[in-house]
Each structure stands twice: as C-alpha cells, then as structure tokens.
Design an enzyme around this catalytic site. Sequence first.
Site, PDB file in Angstrom:
ATOM      1  N   LYS A 135       4.081  -6.873   4.079  1.00 48.62           N
ATOM      2  CA  LYS A 135       3.880  -5.473   3.706  1.00 48.62           C
ATOM      3  C   LYS A 135       3.678  -4.676   4.994  1.00 48.62           C
ATOM      4  CE  LYS A 135       0.609  -3.256   3.540  1.00 48.62           C
ATOM      5  NZ  LYS A 135      -0.035  -2.244   4.465  1.00 48.62           N
TER       6      LYS A 135
ATOM      7  N   THR B 115       0.866  -1.186   0.000  1.00 42.34           N
ATOM      8  CA  THR B 115       0.000   0.000   0.000  1.00 42.34           C
ATOM      9  C   THR B 115       0.904   1.238   0.000  1.00 42.34           C
ATOM     10  OG1 THR B 115      -0.256  -0.220   2.410  1.00 42.34           O
ATOM     11  CG2 THR B 115      -2.020  -1.091   1.018  1.00 42.34           C
TER      12      THR B 115
ATOM     13  N   THR C  78       0.210  -2.330  11.199  1.00 43.90           N
ATOM     14  CA  THR C  78      -0.563  -2.419   9.964  1.00 43.90           C
ATOM     15  C   THR C  78       0.288  -3.180   8.964  1.00 43.90           C
ATOM     16  OG1 THR C  78      -1.816  -1.291   8.283  1.00 43.90           O
ATOM     17  CG2 THR C  78       0.131  -0.164   9.049  1.00 43.90           C
TER      18      THR C  78
END
Length: 377
Positions: free
Chosen positions: A181, A155, A192
């Site tokens: 990620k 992202t 996250t």
Amino acid sequence: MAVGPGILPLLHPVAGVRLGTARAGLRSRGERDDLLLVELAEGTTAAAVFTRNAFCAAPVTVAREHLASTAPRWLVVNAGNANAGTGAEGLVAAEACCRALAALDNNVESTTVLPFSTGVIGEPLPVDRVTAALPAAREALDAEGWPAAAEAIMTTDTRPKGASRCVDIGGRQVTVTGIAKGAGMIRPDMATMLAFIATDAAVAASPLQAMLDDAVDVSFNRISVDGDTSTNDACVLLATGASGVLIEGDTDLAALGDAVRAICVELAQAIVRDGEGATKFITVRVEGGADSAECLRVAETIAHSPLVKTAFFASDPNWGRILAAVGRAGVGELDLARVVIDLDEVRIVDTGGRAPGYREQDGQRVMGRDEITVRVD
C-alpha cells in the site's frame, strides 16, 4: 487519480501463509475492512527493511525489537491510524495489540507478533477497537486471502496492489506473492508504504535479508511521488519453507532473488501509478555515469525537481528544465559535449545542446502521453 488500469493480478497462495481481515472501525469512514492478520507457519524466516525517518512510528520500533529476538508467527496490520507521533503511549499500544493476538494463540509469545500501522499521524491508536476485531480477523484466515488483505491495508490508495510469481528453481516450483500500500509521502529511503512478500521456499535468515536489501534498493528505494519519507514504512519478506524446497547455493539464491526483485519492482511501480494526484508515470533512466551512485544522483535530481514535475503535469516540452537538473546534480568533471537526453523516441539534447533534428511539436507529442521515459546519457 491514477495512471494505468490498476487491475489486481492473480495472487497465488503461498503455502504456510494464511490471511484474514476484519473491520475495526479505525477509518474516518468504516465502509471496509481495516485490520489484517497474517498467520505464518512455524519455522518461517523473516527479513525486513524499515523507514529511515528518525521519527519512526511505535509499531516500527516494536517490530524491529521483536524481529531481533525471535522468528515471527503473526503479523497484525491496521489501516486508518499510524500510531506515529504518539510517544511512550504508542509503544504501549503496539505491544498491547501483540499481546492480545498472542492470547488468541496459546502456542506463541507476544514477541512472535510483528505490528504494523498506517494512516493518520499523531492520533492515539484505539487499542480496544483493534483487539475487539482480532477474533473476527482470525476466524477469516484463509490461504486465498491475499486480495482481501491488499484492500484492507489501503489508506489514501485508490486501488489495491499485488504481484505474484510461480517460478522454477532447479526443477522445483516455488511461489512468491506480495501486496503493498502507498500513494503519498513517497520517495527513496522507503516511503509511507507497507509491503508484505512471502515465499514457500526455505531460506536462511541471512541470505533472505541480503535478498530483500537488494530488491528494495532497485524498487522501493527508487520511486518518488512527492519527495517525503514517512514514519511508518516497512517491507517484510517471509520464507515459510512449506514447499519443502530448500534454497541454498549461489545459483538458487540468485534465481529466487530475481523473482523477489521482480515482485518488488512491480509493487513499487504500482505505488507510483497510484500516487496522490498522479496524472503521468515517468521513468528516468541514466546511463554513462562514473558509477551507479552517480547515475542515481542524476536521476533523483530530475525526479525531485518541482519544475520538471510541473512541466510534465502541464505536458509542456520545456526540456531546459531537465537539462538544468542534470547540470546541478553534482556530477564531477561533467563533459557537456557528451550529454544526450531523449524523451521516449525523441532526442531533445545532443552534444550538450538542442538536438539538430528536434522540433517542438515532437516534444509536445511525447509530453502529452501518460507514460514517458526520460533517458540521459
């Protein structure tokens, strides 16, 4: 920005795993693939660790429930939309993606599909875009698909993250490969981040979960970028058994555990190096505490201190900020006269005060580096 070269290493295929990516158009800019499918051999065992954020995302809830009921055959991962903060509608969307994928494989139930999402919080997941892209991702399935998979789950990451090992266990070779990620909303108690690690060894579910818990404790749960814990983070360890190598007994389990731990540490460090706005990679090493928990508390106090972070960012040798963080970490019966602090090879604090040989230009030299180790004893 990022610290270090960030070159994706050779990612060895794992027998029993195929990966395929496609473009579902979930990102604000749809210039790269944002949907990943992972096909798993029948008999694969799985272990997982999820976010400790009480406001967990819909796919986390669904993945937990599915994993508790049956062994997984598929993972479906989307980037660009977190499907978090979406209430009951988000749960329906996550389940719909699982059913759509199961419908492409008549041999599986939807509960054998584990969903994962990462991206913007609070936006409804466009299920139609995901389901429309599933056939293309399935068509792209390939045992060599790890590098493409690492890119598809990005992202705000600036580069893909992966690690791989071929290890000899009792004269038998097994492979461990993983991708991850993450760049923002990173702190201990997960982050996250998404991480998917697989081995072609055969491992029972209980020791596999213990192996993952141990690896996460010394890797993903010991990194921090901005101090925030996300709604979506998950780390999954898969054992396909396709190599025919059965791992049991303390010696073999320890050997495979070492490899899994090394993969997790490498992936965790790659996340920190790619932290949003990162200009330096700092290692905080604390020794001589009453126990490991006390050492970890001191390390986290230093790492999370905004004043310490700003000193490193500015390359300012204001070592008093580190000393102050140690002092407020809540160490019982702290003997100040025994505290020693080093920045790389430069001793800045000895016997609880400024080291006699310390010179500010030495501290400045170290603080100007991209990678620094803070050692507290």
